[in-house]
Design a protein around this motif. Sequence first.
Motif, PDB file in Angstrom:
ATOM      1  N   UNK A   1     -24.381 -28.725  36.883  1.00  0.00           N
ATOM      2  CA  UNK A   1     -24.074 -28.449  35.476  1.00  0.00           C
ATOM      3  C   UNK A   1     -22.839 -27.559  35.316  1.00  0.00           C
ATOM      4  N   UNK A   2     -22.493 -26.770  36.326  1.00  0.00           N
ATOM      5  CA  UNK A   2     -21.221 -26.041  36.282  1.00  0.00           C
ATOM      6  C   UNK A   2     -20.049 -27.012  36.338  1.00  0.00           C
ATOM      7  N   UNK A   3     -20.204 -28.077  37.133  1.00  0.00           N
ATOM      8  CA  UNK A   3     -19.169 -29.106  37.160  1.00  0.00           C
ATOM      9  C   UNK A   3     -19.113 -29.841  35.824  1.00  0.00           C
ATOM     10  N   UNK A   4     -20.277 -30.037  35.206  1.00  0.00           N
ATOM     11  CA  UNK A   4     -20.309 -30.657  33.885  1.00  0.00           C
ATOM     12  C   UNK A   4     -19.570 -29.786  32.875  1.00  0.00           C
ATOM     13  N   UNK A   5     -19.793 -28.486  32.906  1.00  0.00           N
ATOM     14  CA  UNK A   5     -19.122 -27.568  31.982  1.00  0.00           C
ATOM     15  C   UNK A   5     -17.606 -27.659  32.135  1.00  0.00           C
ATOM     16  N   UNK A   6     -17.142 -27.797  33.380  1.00  0.00           N
ATOM     17  CA  UNK A   6     -15.706 -27.911  33.633  1.00  0.00           C
ATOM     18  C   UNK A   6     -15.134 -29.224  33.090  1.00  0.00           C
ATOM     19  N   UNK A   7     -15.971 -30.282  33.076  1.00  0.00           N
ATOM     20  CA  UNK A   7     -15.504 -31.597  32.616  1.00  0.00           C
ATOM     21  C   UNK A   7     -15.547 -31.739  31.099  1.00  0.00           C
ATOM     22  N   UNK A   8     -16.199 -30.802  30.408  1.00  0.00           N
ATOM     23  CA  UNK A   8     -16.301 -30.875  28.955  1.00  0.00           C
ATOM     24  C   UNK A   8     -15.095 -30.199  28.305  1.00  0.00           C
ATOM     25  N   UNK A   9     -14.414 -30.927  27.420  1.00  0.00           N
ATOM     26  CA  UNK A   9     -13.347 -30.331  26.619  1.00  0.00           C
ATOM     27  C   UNK A   9     -13.947 -29.234  25.734  1.00  0.00           C
ATOM     28  N   UNK A  10     -13.125 -28.338  25.176  1.00  0.00           N
ATOM     29  CA  UNK A  10     -13.677 -27.205  24.404  1.00  0.00           C
ATOM     30  C   UNK A  10     -14.643 -27.606  23.297  1.00  0.00           C
ATOM     31  N   UNK A  11     -14.376 -28.709  22.604  1.00  0.00           N
ATOM     32  CA  UNK A  11     -15.249 -29.127  21.500  1.00  0.00           C
ATOM     33  C   UNK A  11     -16.160 -30.291  21.894  1.00  0.00           C
ATOM     34  N   UNK A  12     -16.282 -30.553  23.176  1.00  0.00           N
ATOM     35  CA  UNK A  12     -17.048 -31.702  23.650  1.00  0.00           C
ATOM     36  C   UNK A  12     -18.547 -31.422  23.633  1.00  0.00           C
TER      37      UNK A  12
ATOM     38  N   UNK B   1     -22.340 -39.426  41.810  1.00  0.00           N
ATOM     39  CA  UNK B   1     -21.900 -38.596  40.689  1.00  0.00           C
ATOM     40  C   UNK B   1     -21.682 -37.144  41.106  1.00  0.00           C
ATOM     41  N   UNK B   2     -22.487 -36.658  42.052  1.00  0.00           N
ATOM     42  CA  UNK B   2     -22.360 -35.262  42.481  1.00  0.00           C
ATOM     43  C   UNK B   2     -20.993 -35.035  43.119  1.00  0.00           C
ATOM     44  N   UNK B   3     -20.618 -35.903  44.049  1.00  0.00           N
ATOM     45  CA  UNK B   3     -19.313 -35.770  44.696  1.00  0.00           C
ATOM     46  C   UNK B   3     -18.170 -36.083  43.748  1.00  0.00           C
ATOM     47  N   UNK B   4     -18.368 -37.086  42.875  1.00  0.00           N
ATOM     48  CA  UNK B   4     -17.302 -37.462  41.948  1.00  0.00           C
ATOM     49  C   UNK B   4     -16.994 -36.324  40.985  1.00  0.00           C
ATOM     50  N   UNK B   5     -18.003 -35.673  40.478  1.00  0.00           N
ATOM     51  CA  UNK B   5     -17.781 -34.575  39.540  1.00  0.00           C
ATOM     52  C   UNK B   5     -17.060 -33.403  40.203  1.00  0.00           C
ATOM     53  N   UNK B   6     -17.331 -33.180  41.457  1.00  0.00           N
ATOM     54  CA  UNK B   6     -16.668 -32.059  42.147  1.00  0.00           C
ATOM     55  C   UNK B   6     -15.187 -32.329  42.361  1.00  0.00           C
TER      56      UNK B   6
END
Length: 505
Positions: free
Chosen positions: A385-396, A350-355
């Motif tokens: 979690x910075x990668x998570x923030x990037x993957x979240x849509x504005x209202x996600x 998941x770490x590499x996939x999110x990046x």
Amino acid sequence: MTAMIRDTRTGWALLLSAFVVATCGLVYELLAGTLASYLLGDSVTQFSTVIGTYLFAMGVGSWCSRYVKRDELRVFVRVEVLIAAIGGGSAALLFLLFDRVDDFRLPLYGLVLVIGALVGLEIPLLMRILKDRLEFGDLVAKVLTFDYIGALAASLLFPLLLVPHLGLIRTGFLFGFFNVAVAIALIAMLPNSRLRGEMTAALIVAAALVVGFFGAERVERAAEVAAYGDTILYAESTPYQRIVLTKRADDLRLYLNGNLQFSSRDEYRYHEALVHPALSRVASLRDVLVLGGGDGLAVREILKYPQVRSVTLVDLDPAMTALFTRSGLLSQLNGEALSSPKVRVVNADAFGWMRSNRRQFDAVVIDFPDPSSFSIGKLYTVTFYRELARALAPAAIASIQSTSPLAAPNAYWTVSSTLEAAGLRARGYHALVPSFGEWGFVLASHGDLPAPAQLPAGLRFLTPETDRFAFHFPPDMARRPTPVNRLDNQALVRTFEAEWAKVEG
């Protein structure tokens, strides 16, 4: 001429034995370190202490070699037989002892000290045996060259071939056999009536190691039966973890590396609490990402929302997702969620996939194991979690399982601190799951959390009332100042280990 040829062959055989003994010695060290990290957690601490103890013991063994005044070959053969017996059976013995002794570290480090001391004897003895066959400079260069090449071979074979395909117990027995094979080959090459006793002992040990190799699964099952106390339906060692499924009456349980992941009696409480507080608050819910959760139980809950058009499940271990897709008993438990045409399964870290991910999702459900080791702890860092923030849509909205706020409150609230350091808003909540106790989760989003929408029909635990109550924390679980978990400090892992150690005694 014949004597010269025999002497040359013997010299090369002894040099080859340096390669074998170096490979075996490092494998035993890796076995101990891996077992310690599997069974005790905190891989960095376990590997560091095991390696340090092992190297110290090797130094002791090297020092003790000075007291061998004669019969170096006989002593060398005996050392090989002893290492084969003790080192070869070490993984099996440690598995069997784990749940049978009060302090597992005593047999663990006792074996590390004994094996390390015996390995430390090998090279000095080998150099003394070879001293009359090679010039000193040539002797040191060749022995150390073969020794280091053997260490390289072990370090490559162990993670890439041995553990994925043989498992820890069979790997131990196999390399024990290699050790005893060196002893047998040397005795056969150098006929000496005084070594008949050593040959008999070597053959007995070799036979025992072969039996152990082919009976390794029984040893592992015996250890697991003692540890779990229930009927074992399935057990498999994958390149990533040990998967064990047990059953008692109507209770099906999943363990990964000995840690309980769910009980079928109450897993619905956990997965409803994990999924619905997030998804019920998303106004436009189409694309959902699940990280971890290879059992498909979180996906089952997500598919209760008919507006969801796609679910991407990222789980490291293909054996997990395959097991919960193909097994009738397990696919029935997850409602055949992983076979849904809406679901795409990706087996990746998941770490590499999110990046590398460039998509944004309307909701993210994170169901990683607890941060009991640094390899898992990286998935709870501000970098991740910075990668998570990037993957979240504005209202996600994302939901993250975050250990128990009652048993490990500092670890629990560290997750919130880390999410906030990554630029997200975090709000904790909790639920009672009898198999685990009071359990905690965190919602993360770019903005304020809206009021929950209507929950899907058919839930067994979560209601609008229990949802509201979940966000209230009594004083013993209330938020407190905690550090940010970063890749270079892994504060969460140490906090988690310290708090759970107090609970578990």
